[in-house]
Design a protein around this motif. Structure first.
Motif, short mmCIF file in Angstrom:
data_model
loop_
_atom_site.label_atom_id
_atom_site.label_comp_id
_atom_site.label_asym_id
_atom_site.label_seq_id
_atom_site.Cartn_x
_atom_site.Cartn_y
_atom_site.Cartn_z
N ARG A 101 -30.42 -28.54 -52.03
CA ARG A 101 -30.75 -27.44 -51.13
C ARG A 101 -30.99 -27.96 -49.72
NH1 ARG A 101 -34.96 -23.92 -54.94
NH2 ARG A 101 -33.35 -22.75 -56.06
N VAL A 102 -31.48 -29.20 -49.65
CA VAL A 102 -31.77 -29.82 -48.36
C VAL A 102 -31.17 -31.22 -48.34
CG1 VAL A 102 -33.55 -30.58 -46.75
CG2 VAL A 102 -33.92 -28.51 -48.11
N ILE A 103 -30.42 -31.53 -47.30
CA ILE A 103 -29.90 -32.88 -47.08
C ILE A 103 -30.62 -33.45 -45.87
CG2 ILE A 103 -27.91 -34.24 -46.32
CD1 ILE A 103 -26.11 -32.38 -47.93
N ILE A 104 -31.21 -34.63 -46.03
CA ILE A 104 -31.85 -35.32 -44.92
C ILE A 104 -30.98 -36.51 -44.54
CG2 ILE A 104 -33.83 -36.64 -44.11
CD1 ILE A 104 -34.43 -34.25 -46.89
N THR A 105 -30.47 -36.50 -43.32
CA THR A 105 -29.68 -37.64 -42.85
C THR A 105 -30.64 -38.64 -42.21
OG1 THR A 105 -29.24 -36.62 -40.68
CG2 THR A 105 -27.68 -36.17 -42.45
N LEU A 106 -30.48 -39.90 -42.57
CA LEU A 106 -31.36 -40.95 -42.06
C LEU A 106 -30.53 -41.87 -41.15
CD1 LEU A 106 -33.22 -41.81 -45.40
CD2 LEU A 106 -34.04 -40.37 -43.52
N GLY A 107 -30.70 -41.69 -39.86
CA GLY A 107 -29.93 -42.49 -38.91
C GLY A 107 -28.74 -41.74 -38.35
N ARG A 108 -28.15 -42.31 -37.31
CA ARG A 108 -27.12 -41.59 -36.56
C ARG A 108 -25.77 -41.54 -37.25
NH1 ARG A 108 -24.45 -45.53 -33.05
NH2 ARG A 108 -25.40 -47.58 -33.36
N PHE A 109 -25.49 -42.49 -38.15
CA PHE A 109 -24.16 -42.50 -38.76
C PHE A 109 -24.03 -41.41 -39.83
CE2 PHE A 109 -24.48 -46.69 -36.89
CZ PHE A 109 -23.27 -46.78 -36.24
N SER A 110 -25.07 -41.15 -40.57
CA SER A 110 -25.01 -40.03 -41.52
C SER A 110 -25.18 -38.70 -40.79
CB SER A 110 -26.08 -40.19 -42.61
OG SER A 110 -27.37 -40.33 -42.06
N MET A 111 -25.95 -38.71 -39.70
CA MET A 111 -26.14 -37.50 -38.90
C MET A 111 -24.83 -37.00 -38.30
SD MET A 111 -28.36 -37.11 -35.39
CE MET A 111 -26.98 -37.68 -34.37
N ALA A 112 -23.95 -37.94 -37.93
CA ALA A 112 -22.74 -37.58 -37.19
C ALA A 112 -21.82 -36.65 -37.97
CB ALA A 112 -21.98 -38.84 -36.81
N ARG A 113 -21.90 -36.68 -39.29
CA ARG A 113 -21.04 -35.81 -40.11
C ARG A 113 -21.31 -34.33 -39.82
NH1 ARG A 113 -19.36 -36.12 -46.33
NH2 ARG A 113 -19.15 -33.91 -46.80
N TRP A 114 -22.58 -33.98 -39.66
CA TRP A 114 -22.96 -32.57 -39.45
C TRP A 114 -23.33 -32.26 -38.01
CZ3 TRP A 114 -24.44 -35.24 -43.95
CH2 TRP A 114 -23.93 -34.71 -45.14
N PHE A 115 -23.60 -33.30 -37.22
CA PHE A 115 -24.00 -33.10 -35.82
C PHE A 115 -23.15 -33.99 -34.91
CE2 PHE A 115 -27.60 -32.35 -38.61
CZ PHE A 115 -28.17 -31.17 -38.14
N PRO A 116 -21.83 -33.81 -34.91
CA PRO A 116 -20.97 -34.70 -34.12
C PRO A 116 -21.28 -34.61 -32.63
CG PRO A 116 -19.76 -32.76 -34.87
CD PRO A 116 -21.07 -32.74 -35.58
N GLN A 152 -23.89 -35.43 -31.01
CA GLN A 152 -25.28 -35.18 -30.61
C GLN A 152 -26.11 -36.45 -30.75
OE1 GLN A 152 -27.05 -31.33 -31.43
NE2 GLN A 152 -25.26 -30.76 -32.66
N ARG A 153 -27.22 -36.48 -30.04
CA ARG A 153 -28.11 -37.64 -30.03
C ARG A 153 -29.32 -37.39 -30.92
NH1 ARG A 153 -27.10 -41.19 -25.93
NH2 ARG A 153 -29.25 -41.93 -25.99
N ILE A 154 -29.63 -38.36 -31.76
CA ILE A 154 -30.73 -38.18 -32.70
C ILE A 154 -32.06 -38.00 -31.98
CG2 ILE A 154 -31.22 -40.65 -33.02
CD1 ILE A 154 -31.60 -39.96 -36.03
N SER A 155 -32.18 -38.60 -30.80
CA SER A 155 -33.43 -38.47 -30.05
C SER A 155 -33.69 -37.04 -29.60
CB SER A 155 -33.41 -39.40 -28.83
OG SER A 155 -32.31 -39.07 -27.97
N GLN A 156 -32.63 -36.22 -29.57
CA GLN A 156 -32.77 -34.85 -29.10
C GLN A 156 -32.88 -33.83 -30.22
OE1 GLN A 156 -29.26 -34.48 -26.65
NE2 GLN A 156 -30.22 -35.48 -24.88
N MET A 202 -32.90 -37.03 -39.26
CA MET A 202 -34.11 -37.81 -39.03
C MET A 202 -33.75 -39.24 -38.64
SD MET A 202 -36.92 -36.70 -41.85
CE MET A 202 -37.35 -34.98 -42.15
N TYR A 203 -34.70 -39.89 -38.00
CA TYR A 203 -34.53 -41.31 -37.72
C TYR A 203 -34.50 -42.08 -39.04
CZ TYR A 203 -35.52 -40.86 -32.71
OH TYR A 203 -35.47 -40.55 -31.37
N HIS A 204 -33.77 -43.18 -39.04
CA HIS A 204 -33.77 -44.06 -40.21
C HIS A 204 -35.15 -44.71 -40.32
CE1 HIS A 204 -32.63 -47.25 -42.97
NE2 HIS A 204 -31.46 -46.64 -43.15
N PRO A 205 -35.69 -44.84 -41.56
CA PRO A 205 -37.01 -45.49 -41.70
C PRO A 205 -37.07 -46.87 -41.07
CG PRO A 205 -36.40 -44.41 -43.75
CD PRO A 205 -35.20 -44.31 -42.84
N ALA A 206 -35.93 -47.58 -41.04
CA ALA A 206 -35.92 -48.91 -40.43
C ALA A 206 -36.24 -48.83 -38.94
CB ALA A 206 -34.56 -49.57 -40.63
N ALA A 207 -35.98 -47.68 -38.31
CA ALA A 207 -36.27 -47.54 -36.88
C ALA A 207 -37.76 -47.74 -36.60
CB ALA A 207 -35.81 -46.17 -36.39
#
Length: 214
Positions: A126-141, A143-147, A163-168
């Motif tokens: 029901r909910v997908i959480i992207t961790l980091g910019r590379f997984s984020m890019a699939r749904w938010f091409p 765009q900047r994760i900081s924004q 979301m930011y990657h936990p390693a961040a």
């Protein structure tokens, strides 16, 4: 959108087959330098699915996602909202470790995309959480994760939360509070999704009953 119920035995069988395919994958060059593949782990179906970037050193040795320092922090974040790893599905956009923990390349992400597509279809989150910019890019091409971090977006019948990657947080301590605050939004998001799913299911019941009359 009410999704059809999948037979649990079929899902389990397809997940096993998928893991075997990933373990033997040679679709890109990453397998040459990796110790083993890291398909992902967790229940299927699962309400929440986490998608990171790529396996690291520890993951490459044990074949499990998020088991290093970033994984420990992820466990703490899950505990902060009353969840544990056994309740969520965790995977990455690429399934083999890039050399030296470098960023995954576009062709490597593309080679793994069919595996990720199938995982999403079987997990049915029901909910997908992207961790980091590379997984984020699939749904938010583009765009900047900081924004956009922590801001949910509905895609089809799924809510995607970047979301930011936990390693961040391990590299930039100032981001730790940001990631923690974003995680605290998840219970409300999930509750709203459950309520919507229940409403859609109730709305579909009279229609199904009416169809039986014909």
């Amino acid at each position: 959108m009410v999704l059809p119920v999948l037979d649990p035995a079929t899902v389990a069988s397809e997940m096993r087959q998928l893991r075997e395919q990933i373990a033997g994958c040679q679709a890109c060059e990453l397998y040459r330098g990796a110790n083993c593949a890291v398909p992902g782990e967790g229940p299927a179906p699962a309400e929440i699915m986490f998608i990171g970037e790529a396996p690291g050193w520890h993951e490459d040795r044990q074949g499990q996602p998020f088991i290093g320092a970033a994984g420990q922090f992820l466990g703490e974040l899950l505990a902060s909202i009353g969840l544990n790893r056994e309740e969520v599905y965790i995977t990455n956009v690429v399934k083999h470790r890039p050399p030296g923990n470098r960023d995954p390349l576009p062709d490597e992400i593309a080679a793994c995309q069919p595996y990720l597509d199938r995982q999403i279809a079987l997990v049915r989150p029901r909910v997908i959480i992207t961790l980091g910019r590379f997984s984020m890019a699939r749904w938010f091409p583009g765009q900047r994760i900081s924004q956009i971090h922590g801001q949910p977006k509905k895609v089809g019948g799924v809510i995607v939360v970047p979301m930011y990657h936990p390693a961040a947080a391990l590299h930039q301590g100032a981001l730790k509070a940001t990631i923690e605050a974003d995680f605290l939004k998840l219970p409300r998001i999930l509750a709203e999704m459950r309520q919507q799913a229940d409403s859609e299911e109730k709305a579909a019941q009279p229609q199904a009953a009416q169809m039986k009359l014909f």
